[in-house]
Motif scaffolding. Structure first.
Motif, mmCIF file in Angstrom:
data_model
loop_
_atom_site.group_PDB
_atom_site.id
_atom_site.type_symbol
_atom_site.label_atom_id
_atom_site.label_comp_id
_atom_site.label_asym_id
_atom_site.label_seq_id
_atom_site.Cartn_x
_atom_site.Cartn_y
_atom_site.Cartn_z
ATOM 1 N N ALA A 54 0.703 -1.385 0.060
ATOM 2 C CA ALA A 54 -0.095 0.194 -0.404
ATOM 3 C C ALA A 54 0.914 1.543 0.057
ATOM 4 C CB ALA A 54 -0.890 -0.587 1.731
ATOM 5 N N VAL A 55 1.712 0.964 0.911
ATOM 6 C CA VAL A 55 2.700 2.403 0.841
ATOM 7 C C VAL A 55 3.893 2.587 -0.348
ATOM 8 C CG1 VAL A 55 2.731 2.598 3.268
ATOM 9 C CG2 VAL A 55 4.553 1.100 2.312
ATOM 10 N N LEU A 56 3.763 1.420 -0.964
ATOM 11 C CA LEU A 56 4.748 1.633 -2.382
ATOM 12 C C LEU A 56 4.027 1.250 -3.617
ATOM 13 C CD1 LEU A 56 7.828 -0.803 -1.133
ATOM 14 C CD2 LEU A 56 7.940 1.991 -1.773
ATOM 15 N N PRO A 57 2.730 2.191 -3.686
ATOM 16 C CA PRO A 57 2.035 1.862 -5.551
ATOM 17 C C PRO A 57 3.262 2.636 -6.338
ATOM 18 C CG PRO A 57 1.403 4.384 -4.397
ATOM 19 C CD PRO A 57 2.947 3.525 -3.182
ATOM 20 N N VAL A 58 3.040 1.261 -6.799
ATOM 21 C CA VAL A 58 3.813 1.288 -8.303
ATOM 22 C C VAL A 58 3.250 0.692 -8.652
ATOM 23 C CG1 VAL A 58 6.509 0.528 -9.319
ATOM 24 C CG2 VAL A 58 5.768 0.894 -6.881
ATOM 25 N N ASP A 59 3.111 1.004 -9.888
ATOM 26 C CA ASP A 59 1.829 0.850 -11.659
ATOM 27 C C ASP A 59 2.896 -0.503 -12.566
ATOM 28 O OD1 ASP A 59 0.283 1.732 -10.206
ATOM 29 O OD2 ASP A 59 0.225 4.013 -11.409
ATOM 30 N N PHE A 60 3.296 -1.270 -12.529
ATOM 31 C CA PHE A 60 3.700 -2.648 -12.784
ATOM 32 C C PHE A 60 3.092 -1.974 -14.423
ATOM 33 C CE2 PHE A 60 4.758 -3.945 -8.738
ATOM 34 C CZ PHE A 60 5.637 -3.606 -9.186
ATOM 35 N N PRO A 61 4.153 -2.233 -15.729
ATOM 36 C CA PRO A 61 5.388 -2.452 -15.485
ATOM 37 C C PRO A 61 5.818 -1.028 -15.147
ATOM 38 C CG PRO A 61 4.828 -2.414 -18.169
ATOM 39 C CD PRO A 61 3.526 -2.969 -17.224
ATOM 40 N N VAL A 62 7.368 -0.987 -15.879
ATOM 41 C CA VAL A 62 7.661 0.169 -14.780
ATOM 42 C C VAL A 62 8.780 0.375 -15.060
ATOM 43 C CG1 VAL A 62 8.408 -0.250 -12.394
ATOM 44 C CG2 VAL A 62 8.154 2.152 -13.392
ATOM 45 N N SER A 63 10.292 1.001 -15.621
ATOM 46 C CA SER A 63 11.352 1.353 -16.049
ATOM 47 C C SER A 63 12.345 1.524 -14.612
ATOM 48 C CB SER A 63 11.581 2.376 -17.011
ATOM 49 O OG SER A 63 13.164 2.122 -16.682
ATOM 50 N N SER A 64 13.176 0.676 -14.803
ATOM 51 C CA SER A 64 13.950 0.757 -13.525
ATOM 52 C C SER A 64 14.439 1.840 -12.857
ATOM 53 C CB SER A 64 15.109 -0.253 -13.018
ATOM 54 O OG SER A 64 15.630 -0.584 -14.185
ATOM 55 N N PHE A 65 15.265 2.173 -14.013
ATOM 56 C CA PHE A 65 15.506 3.948 -14.404
ATOM 57 C C PHE A 65 13.991 5.142 -13.478
ATOM 58 C CE2 PHE A 65 17.948 2.381 -17.352
ATOM 59 C CZ PHE A 65 19.146 2.403 -16.887
ATOM 60 N N ASP A 66 13.087 4.969 -13.599
ATOM 61 C CA ASP A 66 12.236 5.726 -12.537
ATOM 62 C C ASP A 66 11.880 5.310 -11.021
ATOM 63 O OD1 ASP A 66 11.883 7.241 -15.181
ATOM 64 O OD2 ASP A 66 10.061 5.488 -15.780
ATOM 65 N N LEU A 67 12.691 4.377 -10.511
ATOM 66 C CA LEU A 67 11.874 3.810 -9.332
ATOM 67 C C LEU A 67 13.390 4.318 -8.394
ATOM 68 C CD1 LEU A 67 11.385 -0.138 -10.594
ATOM 69 C CD2 LEU A 67 9.707 2.260 -9.915
ATOM 70 N N ALA A 86 14.985 -2.888 6.019
ATOM 71 C CA ALA A 86 14.375 -3.071 4.938
ATOM 72 C C ALA A 86 15.688 -2.751 3.423
ATOM 73 C CB ALA A 86 13.217 -2.547 4.468
ATOM 74 N N SER A 87 16.236 -3.742 2.780
ATOM 75 C CA SER A 87 16.691 -3.358 1.510
ATOM 76 C C SER A 87 15.786 -3.376 0.593
ATOM 77 C CB SER A 87 17.953 -4.069 1.816
ATOM 78 O OG SER A 87 17.278 -5.661 1.489
ATOM 79 N N LEU A 88 16.044 -2.826 -0.923
ATOM 80 C CA LEU A 88 14.878 -2.605 -1.739
ATOM 81 C C LEU A 88 16.458 -3.163 -3.061
ATOM 82 C CD1 LEU A 88 13.280 -1.623 0.060
ATOM 83 C CD2 LEU A 88 11.555 -0.761 -2.342
ATOM 84 N N ARG A 89 15.548 -4.109 -4.565
ATOM 85 C CA ARG A 89 16.718 -4.019 -5.156
ATOM 86 C C ARG A 89 15.612 -4.814 -6.177
ATOM 87 N NH1 ARG A 89 18.642 -9.936 -4.905
ATOM 88 N NH2 ARG A 89 17.957 -10.444 -3.572
ATOM 89 N N VAL A 90 16.426 -4.749 -7.925
ATOM 90 C CA VAL A 90 16.125 -4.585 -9.603
ATOM 91 C C VAL A 90 16.662 -6.437 -9.278
ATOM 92 C CG1 VAL A 90 15.360 -4.857 -10.999
ATOM 93 C CG2 VAL A 90 14.970 -3.061 -9.648
ATOM 94 N N LEU A 148 10.976 -6.891 -8.481
ATOM 95 C CA LEU A 148 11.220 -5.593 -6.950
ATOM 96 C C LEU A 148 11.277 -5.986 -6.429
ATOM 97 C CD1 LEU A 148 12.217 -3.093 -6.112
ATOM 98 C CD2 LEU A 148 10.057 -2.390 -6.256
ATOM 99 N N GLN A 149 12.539 -6.894 -5.323
ATOM 100 C CA GLN A 149 12.926 -7.183 -4.433
ATOM 101 C C GLN A 149 12.853 -6.871 -2.916
ATOM 102 O OE1 GLN A 149 13.169 -11.184 -4.084
ATOM 103 N NE2 GLN A 149 13.408 -9.991 -2.169
ATOM 104 N N VAL A 150 12.127 -6.544 -1.637
ATOM 105 C CA VAL A 150 11.981 -6.715 -0.776
ATOM 106 C C VAL A 150 12.205 -6.925 -0.070
ATOM 107 C CG1 VAL A 150 9.937 -5.186 0.881
ATOM 108 C CG2 VAL A 150 9.916 -4.745 -2.212
ATOM 109 N N ASP A 151 13.499 -6.870 1.373
ATOM 110 C CA ASP A 151 13.595 -7.746 2.121
ATOM 111 C C ASP A 151 13.691 -6.997 3.417
ATOM 112 O OD1 ASP A 151 14.719 -10.335 0.719
ATOM 113 O OD2 ASP A 151 15.995 -8.894 0.309
#
Length: 308
Positions: free
Chosen positions: A113-126, A144-148, A154-157
């Motif tokens: 809910a707090v990461l409202p990402v509309d997929f697909p999206v370019s990794s350059f826009d994140l 938390a850690s995030l990586r593509v 989009l991996q969220v640990d």
């Protein structure tokens, strides 16, 4: 008058038979200007300036004159934007879905809910760092850690806060972790009966001491109901049957260990006792229930009569 005949001049204007002067020799020494120019050319910096600096300055001047025109700048900016859009839109840079590890259920829903990402999206826009700060702002999240990941994921640990106590305050029940950080609200005490209960204003600020007191009370853990912070100065250990162990503001742990040792020796807490008062570390006071006190008075009266 006698005529005199003058012979013609020899080549070069010299008169035949006349003595010719030798030609002047050229001075081999260089002129002052030539000497200075030769010395200057021997300077490495000057040679580099002439061989590289002047061509670069010429090229830079030409480029600056070309870029100085607004139409040329607009053309370059448009070309760069088109190239960037083409690169960012390539399939290998597209993020298609999100994977969350370390969180499930309600917390996973909160993260989405707090990461409202509309997929697909370019990794350059994140903006991964800003997204990480947003996730860490959630109460149950410690880190938390995030990586593509390859494949457009989009991996969220998530590292969750582990609750170690329940705090009852004016706002209701809340879970606290070992750093006294708020983990989340609790609807009912029965949801986490495995955690010790704290109550009173300022109790959360003294969580390490409270956990040490709960550990010391492990021999009577089945009877412990919780710890209450009294006047933001000291603790009361609340037991079943309405009993209380009133601990001092200083040396509370040692005082509680003293009570536990006394109970193991004489079963003090199994008797009809309302409170064990240790607020004065030099004196232990036991408060009995009214019925027990009345029985004690009657027993003492009978003993006095019997002694007469």
């Amino acid at each position: 008058m006698r005529e005199v005949t003058i012979p013609p001049l020899a080549r070069g204007g010299a008169v035949r038979g006349a003595r010719q002067e030798p030609p002047l020799k050229r001075d081999p020494a260089p002129s002052r200007l030539s000497y200075r120019m030769d010395r200057l050319w021997l300077t490495p910096f000057f040679r580099m300036l002439v061989r590289r600096g002047l061509p670069l300055a010429f090229v830079a001047g030409m480029v600056g004159a070309w870029v100085g025109q607004e139409d040329n700048r607009a053309m370059v900016a448009e070309a760069v934007a088109e190239m960037r859009a083409e690169i960012e839109g390539r399939p290998e840079f597209q993020v298609k879905l999100m994977a969350i590890d370390g969180a499930e259920g309600t917390l996973a829903d909160q993260i989405r809910a707090v990461l409202p990402v509309d997929f697909p999206v370019s990794s350059f826009d994140l903006d991964l760092e800003e997204m990480r700060r947003t996730v860490v702002a959630l109460d149950p999240v410690k880190e938390a850690s995030l990586r593509v990941r390859p494949g457009g994921i989009l991996q969220v640990d998530i590292a969750r806060r582990v609750p170690v106590a329940v705090w009852r305050s004016r706002d209701g029940l809340a879970l606290l972790d070992g750093e006294s950080a708020f983990v989340g609200p609790l609807e009912s005490r029965m949801e986490r009966p495995d955690l010790p209960l704290l109550a009173g204003q300022g109790a959360a600020d003294h969580l390490p001491e409270a956990l040490a007191l709960f550990a010391a009370a492990r021999p009577i853990a089945g009877r412990v109901r919780g710890l209450v912070r009294m006047g933001e100065r000291r603790w009361d250990l609340v037991l079943d049957r309405g009993q209380r162990v009133m601990l001092p503001s200083d040396g509370a742990l040692a005082a509680l260990e003293r009570v536990i040792a006394l109970h193991e020796a004489q079963d003090v807490l199994e008797r009809d006792v309302i409170a064990v008062d240790l607020r004065n570390p030099r004196r232990l006071t036991i408060r009995m229930s009214p019925a027990a006190a009345e029985t004690l008075r009657e027993t003492r009266a009978v003993e006095r009569i019997a002694e007469r």
